[in-house]
Design an enzyme around this catalytic site. Structure first.
Site, PDB file in Angstrom:
ATOM      1  N   GLY A  84      32.382  38.528  47.400  1.00  0.00           N
ATOM      2  CA  GLY A  84      33.313  38.256  46.316  1.00  0.00           C
ATOM      3  C   GLY A  84      34.753  38.599  46.655  1.00  0.00           C
ATOM      4  O   GLY A  84      35.067  39.175  47.705  1.00  0.00           O
ATOM      5  N   HIS A  85      35.631  38.261  45.711  1.00  0.00           N
ATOM      6  CA  HIS A  85      37.065  38.435  45.945  1.00  0.00           C
ATOM      7  C   HIS A  85      37.442  39.911  46.055  1.00  0.00           C
ATOM      8  O   HIS A  85      36.840  40.780  45.439  1.00  0.00           O
ATOM      9  CB  HIS A  85      37.896  37.737  44.865  1.00  0.00           C
ATOM     10  CG  HIS A  85      37.641  38.197  43.462  1.00  0.00           C
ATOM     11  ND1 HIS A  85      38.231  37.605  42.379  1.00  0.00           N
ATOM     12  CD2 HIS A  85      36.866  39.188  42.956  1.00  0.00           C
ATOM     13  CE1 HIS A  85      37.842  38.215  41.275  1.00  0.00           C
ATOM     14  NE2 HIS A  85      37.013  39.175  41.603  1.00  0.00           N
ATOM     15  N   ASN A  86      38.422  40.154  46.900  1.00  0.00           N
ATOM     16  CA  ASN A  86      39.014  41.485  47.135  1.00  0.00           C
ATOM     17  C   ASN A  86      38.102  42.445  47.890  1.00  0.00           C
ATOM     18  O   ASN A  86      38.439  43.622  48.042  1.00  0.00           O
ATOM     19  CB  ASN A  86      39.438  42.162  45.820  1.00  0.00           C
ATOM     20  CG  ASN A  86      40.257  41.273  44.933  1.00  0.00           C
ATOM     21  OD1 ASN A  86      41.130  40.560  45.408  1.00  0.00           O
ATOM     22  ND2 ASN A  86      39.968  41.289  43.638  1.00  0.00           N
TER      23      ASN A  86
END
Length: 350
Positions: free
Chosen positions: A239-241
């Site tokens: 996922g993001h980050n």
């Protein structure tokens, strides 16, 4: 066709100590059980010694401690498994690509594509893309605007790299993977979801392998970072980050939710789940199928999975687990009832 090497040539190239005939020719690697003459195998687990006794391999790779367990020609090294991998790489050289751009590829005028690169059929290279020397782009790949890809990296068929992502040197990204798609970011407002623009990038450092159909989302604000030397299997979602520490390995079907941070040298087993915003220390191993719901701040192996049983046994176990709270409360009440009796008994003893 595989090229053959003598054991002498193998040791000269890769190191190690050779015992036995040095002119034996090796053309392939194989398991002990299935090896044939002209092939080399290895032994690291003592439970396979009986297989070594009957193998048809022409040579084996052993630790120095096992130097005398066979009369076969043998190469001694501290890490037979890694040595076996290097022998396999020697015997199975990577394909030699012909530099150039296929007539059906689409290259933006502003893209920087060195003459040493190979761009295959129907690949798309967007505006302001910068490719390093000897980059290989297989058919059907799409490289978005402003992407940078380091030297000797290979994108296999139908890989998509979204805009402004960065790929390091010597990376291998296998077919169908998507790097830099939007992260899953939405803000609730009056019963609806408002999309949060994902303005970060994906940054992949040097020597990273990414398996087929894996997806790594771009950051919402900060970058999603895959540090050097990571090896990621097929069908993984990051996922993001997220930040994945150097030289970590992630097996197939793992899901890592947004903003999770993994340390260096972590090992994540297949189908494990790591919730978002958690921190995983260096050197953590997560067993296959486990769900990690809190940060792990100490190296070690963690398991969060009920062992398999027959279906009927599992139903009984599940029913028992559901009653644990009730049973704990009953035990607590019994302890309260017994406490006065225990005090009374102590007083009588006095």
């Amino acid at each position: 066709m595989n090229k053959s090497y003598s054991l002498r040539e193998i040791v000269s190239t890769l190191g190690g100590e050779l015992l036995g005939k040095d002119d034996v020719l090796i053309s392939r690697v194989a398991s002990l059980a299935n090896a044939q003459p002209g092939q080399i195998s290895f032994l690291t687990d003592s439970k396979y010694r009986s297989v070594l006794a009957t193998t048809n391999a022409s040579a084996v790779i052993l630790t120095p401690q096992n130097r005398d367990i066979t009369a076969l020609p043998r190469i001694l090294t501290d890490n037979p498994y890694a040595y076996f991998a290097k022998v396999s790489d020697l015997l199975n050289p990577k394909p030699e690509y012909v530099a150039g751009v296929d007539d059906t590829a689409v290259i933006a005028p502003s893209a920087q594509v060195p003459a040493s690169c190979t761009i295959m059929a129907k690949a798309v290279v967007g505006a302001n893309v910068v490719l390093g020397e000897h980059v290989v782009v297989h058919p059907g790949c799409v490289i978005g605007e402003g992407v940078e890809i380091g030297a000797h990296s290979v994108l296999h068929a139908n890989v998509t790299i979204y805009h402004h992502c960065m790929i390091g040197e010597r990376c291998n990204i296998f077919s169908g993977s998507v790097i830099g798609g939007d992260g899953f970011g939405y803000a609730p407002e009056e019963g609806r979801w408002v999309k949060i623009p994902q303005v970060g990038r994906v940054v992949i450092e040097h020597d990273v392998d990414i398996g087929a159909n894996t997806t790594i989302d771009r950051g919402a604000i900060d970058d999603t970072i895959i540090h050097e030397g990571c090896k990621i299997d097929n069908l993984v979602q990051i996922g993001h980050n997220c930040r994945i520490g150097a030289h970590s390995v992630i097996a197939g079907c793992v899901g890592i939710a947004g903003s999770a941070v993994l340390g260096k040298h972590c090992r994540i087993g297949g189908a494990a789940m790591i919730l978002g915003h958690l921190e995983i220390a260096d050197g953590v191993t997560v067993s296959p199928g486990s769900m990690i719901t809190r940060s792990l701040m100490k190296a070690g192996t963690y398991t969060a999975l009920m062992p398999f049983q027959s279906h009927d046994e599992w139903l009984r176990t599940a029913a028992g687990i559901r009653r644990l709270g009730e049973l704990a409360e009953r035990v607590k009440q019994l302890e309260k009832q017994l406490a006065p009796q225990q005090v009374s008994g102590i007083q009588r003893d006095k």
